[in-house]
Motif scaffolding. Structure first.
Motif, PDB file in Angstrom:
ATOM      1  N   ALA A  60       0.835  -1.205   0.000  1.00 20.04           N
ATOM      2  CA  ALA A  60       0.000   0.000   0.000  1.00 20.04           C
ATOM      3  C   ALA A  60       0.870   1.256   0.000  1.00 20.04           C
ATOM      4  O   ALA A  60       0.572   2.218  -0.728  1.00 20.04           O
ATOM      5  N   LYS A  61       1.935   1.257   0.772  1.00 18.21           N
ATOM      6  CA  LYS A  61       2.835   2.423   0.801  1.00 18.21           C
ATOM      7  C   LYS A  61       3.459   2.659  -0.567  1.00 18.21           C
ATOM      8  O   LYS A  61       3.598   3.807  -1.002  1.00 18.21           O
ATOM      9  N   THR A  62       3.822   1.591  -1.247  1.00 18.27           N
ATOM     10  CA  THR A  62       4.407   1.725  -2.572  1.00 18.27           C
ATOM     11  C   THR A  62       3.409   2.308  -3.552  1.00 18.27           C
ATOM     12  O   THR A  62       3.745   3.193  -4.348  1.00 18.27           O
ATOM     13  N   CYS A  63       2.170   1.848  -3.500  1.00 21.53           N
ATOM     14  CA  CYS A  63       1.138   2.376  -4.408  1.00 21.53           C
ATOM     15  C   CYS A  63       0.811   3.832  -4.095  1.00 21.53           C
ATOM     16  O   CYS A  63       0.585   4.628  -5.005  1.00 21.53           O
ATOM     17  N   ILE A  64       0.803   4.183  -2.834  1.00 19.31           N
ATOM     18  CA  ILE A  64       0.546   5.579  -2.453  1.00 19.31           C
ATOM     19  C   ILE A  64       1.648   6.483  -2.998  1.00 19.31           C
ATOM     20  O   ILE A  64       1.381   7.580  -3.492  1.00 19.31           O
ATOM     21  N   GLU A  65       2.879   6.017  -2.914  1.00 15.95           N
ATOM     22  CA  GLU A  65       3.998   6.783  -3.477  1.00 15.95           C
ATOM     23  C   GLU A  65       3.849   6.909  -4.994  1.00 15.95           C
ATOM     24  O   GLU A  65       4.124   7.968  -5.562  1.00 15.95           O
ATOM     25  N   SER A  66       3.388   5.857  -5.648  1.00 15.44           N
ATOM     26  CA  SER A  66       3.162   5.914  -7.100  1.00 15.44           C
ATOM     27  C   SER A  66       2.055   6.895  -7.440  1.00 15.44           C
ATOM     28  O   SER A  66       2.127   7.595  -8.456  1.00 15.44           O
ATOM     29  N   ILE A  67       1.027   6.956  -6.606  1.00 19.02           N
ATOM     30  CA  ILE A  67      -0.055   7.925  -6.828  1.00 19.02           C
ATOM     31  C   ILE A  67       0.474   9.346  -6.684  1.00 19.02           C
ATOM     32  O   ILE A  67       0.088  10.240  -7.443  1.00 19.02           O
ATOM     33  N   ARG A  68       1.382   9.558  -5.742  1.00 17.11           N
ATOM     34  CA  ARG A  68       1.968  10.900  -5.581  1.00 17.11           C
ATOM     35  C   ARG A  68       2.747  11.306  -6.837  1.00 17.11           C
ATOM     36  O   ARG A  68       2.747  12.470  -7.215  1.00 17.11           O
ATOM     37  N   ARG A  69       3.410  10.331  -7.457  1.00 16.65           N
ATOM     38  CA  ARG A  69       4.217  10.634  -8.645  1.00 16.65           C
ATOM     39  C   ARG A  69       3.367  10.764  -9.908  1.00 16.65           C
ATOM     40  O   ARG A  69       3.688  11.557 -10.784  1.00 16.65           O
ATOM     41  N   GLU A  70       2.335   9.927 -10.026  1.00 16.45           N
ATOM     42  CA  GLU A  70       1.452   9.959 -11.191  1.00 16.45           C
ATOM     43  C   GLU A  70      -0.014   9.985 -10.732  1.00 16.45           C
ATOM     44  O   GLU A  70      -0.702   8.973 -10.765  1.00 16.45           O
ATOM     45  N   PRO A  71      -0.506  11.127 -10.302  1.00 18.60           N
ATOM     46  CA  PRO A  71      -1.867  11.185  -9.758  1.00 18.60           C
ATOM     47  C   PRO A  71      -2.967  10.957 -10.793  1.00 18.60           C
ATOM     48  O   PRO A  71      -4.105  10.682 -10.433  1.00 18.60           O
ATOM     49  N   ASP A  72      -2.651  11.054 -12.075  1.00 16.78           N
ATOM     50  CA  ASP A  72      -3.670  10.893 -13.114  1.00 16.78           C
ATOM     51  C   ASP A  72      -3.746   9.472 -13.677  1.00 16.78           C
ATOM     52  O   ASP A  72      -4.536   9.220 -14.581  1.00 16.78           O
ATOM     53  N   ASN A  73      -2.942   8.562 -13.157  1.00 15.60           N
ATOM     54  CA  ASN A  73      -2.930   7.189 -13.663  1.00 15.60           C
ATOM     55  C   ASN A  73      -3.918   6.345 -12.858  1.00 15.60           C
ATOM     56  O   ASN A  73      -3.690   6.061 -11.677  1.00 15.60           O
ATOM     57  N   PRO A  74      -5.013   5.895 -13.462  1.00 15.80           N
ATOM     58  CA  PRO A  74      -6.029   5.140 -12.723  1.00 15.80           C
ATOM     59  C   PRO A  74      -5.555   3.763 -12.271  1.00 15.80           C
ATOM     60  O   PRO A  74      -6.121   3.179 -11.349  1.00 15.80           O
ATOM     61  N   THR A  75      -4.509   3.244 -12.890  1.00 15.32           N
ATOM     62  CA  THR A  75      -4.004   1.916 -12.527  1.00 15.32           C
ATOM     63  C   THR A  75      -3.549   1.883 -11.081  1.00 15.32           C
ATOM     64  O   THR A  75      -3.768   0.891 -10.380  1.00 15.32           O
ATOM     65  N   HIS A  76      -2.934   2.959 -10.608  1.00 16.22           N
ATOM     66  CA  HIS A  76      -2.463   3.005  -9.219  1.00 16.22           C
ATOM     67  C   HIS A  76      -3.638   2.889  -8.244  1.00 16.22           C
ATOM     68  O   HIS A  76      -3.548   2.190  -7.241  1.00 16.22           O
ATOM     69  N   TYR A  77      -4.719   3.580  -8.547  1.00 12.25           N
ATOM     70  CA  TYR A  77      -5.900   3.539  -7.683  1.00 12.25           C
ATOM     71  C   TYR A  77      -6.527   2.144  -7.691  1.00 12.25           C
ATOM     72  O   TYR A  77      -6.943   1.639  -6.646  1.00 12.25           O
ATOM     73  N   LEU A  78      -6.573   1.529  -8.863  1.00 10.24           N
ATOM     74  CA  LEU A  78      -7.122   0.181  -8.973  1.00 10.24           C
ATOM     75  C   LEU A  78      -6.314  -0.804  -8.139  1.00 10.24           C
ATOM     76  O   LEU A  78      -6.870  -1.574  -7.353  1.00 10.24           O
ATOM     77  N   LEU A  79      -4.999  -0.753  -8.285  1.00  8.96           N
ATOM     78  CA  LEU A  79      -4.152  -1.695  -7.558  1.00  8.96           C
ATOM     79  C   LEU A  79      -4.162  -1.430  -6.058  1.00  8.96           C
ATOM     80  O   LEU A  79      -4.194  -2.370  -5.261  1.00  8.96           O
ATOM     81  N   LEU A  80      -4.181  -0.151  -5.672  1.00 10.06           N
ATOM     82  CA  LEU A  80      -4.252   0.166  -4.241  1.00 10.06           C
ATOM     83  C   LEU A  80      -5.578  -0.299  -3.658  1.00 10.06           C
ATOM     84  O   LEU A  80      -5.621  -0.840  -2.551  1.00 10.06           O
ATOM     85  N   GLY A  81      -6.662  -0.115  -4.400  1.00 13.82           N
ATOM     86  CA  GLY A  81      -7.960  -0.610  -3.941  1.00 13.82           C
ATOM     87  C   GLY A  81      -7.952  -2.118  -3.763  1.00 13.82           C
ATOM     88  O   GLY A  81      -8.458  -2.643  -2.773  1.00 13.82           O
ATOM     89  N   ARG A  82      -7.348  -2.829  -4.707  1.00 14.94           N
ATOM     90  CA  ARG A  82      -7.257  -4.286  -4.593  1.00 14.94           C
ATOM     91  C   ARG A  82      -6.392  -4.698  -3.402  1.00 14.94           C
ATOM     92  O   ARG A  82      -6.684  -5.693  -2.737  1.00 14.94           O
ATOM     93  N   ILE A  83      -5.344  -3.941  -3.143  1.00 13.98           N
ATOM     94  CA  ILE A  83      -4.485  -4.241  -1.987  1.00 13.98           C
ATOM     95  C   ILE A  83      -5.271  -4.062  -0.695  1.00 13.98           C
ATOM     96  O   ILE A  83      -5.175  -4.881   0.217  1.00 13.98           O
ATOM     97  N   HIS A  84      -6.062  -2.998  -0.614  1.00 11.60           N
ATOM     98  CA  HIS A  84      -6.891  -2.792   0.580  1.00 11.60           C
ATOM     99  C   HIS A  84      -7.900  -3.923   0.744  1.00 11.60           C
ATOM    100  O   HIS A  84      -8.196  -4.340   1.865  1.00 11.60           O
TER     101      HIS A  84
END
Length: 147
Positions: A60-84
């Motif tokens: 989750a921390k890794t995905c959150i960091e990826s969201i900070r770097r690319e906030p417009d990429n929906p893949t990060h949100y999808l993967l973070l949601g699946r991790i949760h």
């Protein structure tokens, strides 16, 4: 490795994740990460880590960091949601998936949200969802078409 080969490996990894072949996907993403360590590759590797080893907090921390770097990429949100969801935290998963859907109407996010079976908010928010008054009012409002 050439850019075309890296993209092929990345696509193979994405396909393996969607089919549930996590160990194979992890191999593909690891090969890509050796040459191109993008936020998207790190998010996929984090999801593979959570799915195969159960290390959801690190993932989750890794995905959150990826969201900070690319906030417009929906893949990060999808993967973070699946991790949760893997961590049995449906509330956070829904929040993250809704954020991703607001940013970009990605069909994968919409499918994930519909799989979760979203419920409407209780009629009286100060009472619990299973309170008899909320249950009765919810049924009445639904029949009247007000919900």
């Amino acid at each position: 490795m050439q850019e075309k080969e890296l993209n092929d490996l990345l696509n193979k990894g994405k396909e393996a994740v969607e089919k549930g072949y996590i160990p194979s996907a992890q191999v593909f993403f690891s090969q890509v990460a050796e040459h191109k360590n993008s936020p998207e590759v790190r998010s996929y590797l984090a999801y593979c880590l959570a799915k195969s080893q159960g290390r959801t907090q690190v993932a989750a921390k890794t995905c959150i960091e990826s969201i900070r770097r690319e906030p417009d990429n929906p893949t990060h949100y999808l993967l973070l949601g699946r991790i949760h969801l893997l961590a049995d935290d449906k509330v956070k998963a829904v929040q993250v998936l809704r954020q991703g859907a607001n940013i970009n109407k990605d069909q994968r996010i919409i499918n994930e949200i519909s799989k979760l079976g979203m419920r409407r908010a209780p009629v009286i928010k100060s009472l619990k969802r299973n309170h008899p008054l909320n249950r009765v009012l919810g049924k009445i409002f639904a029949r009247l078409g007000l919900r």
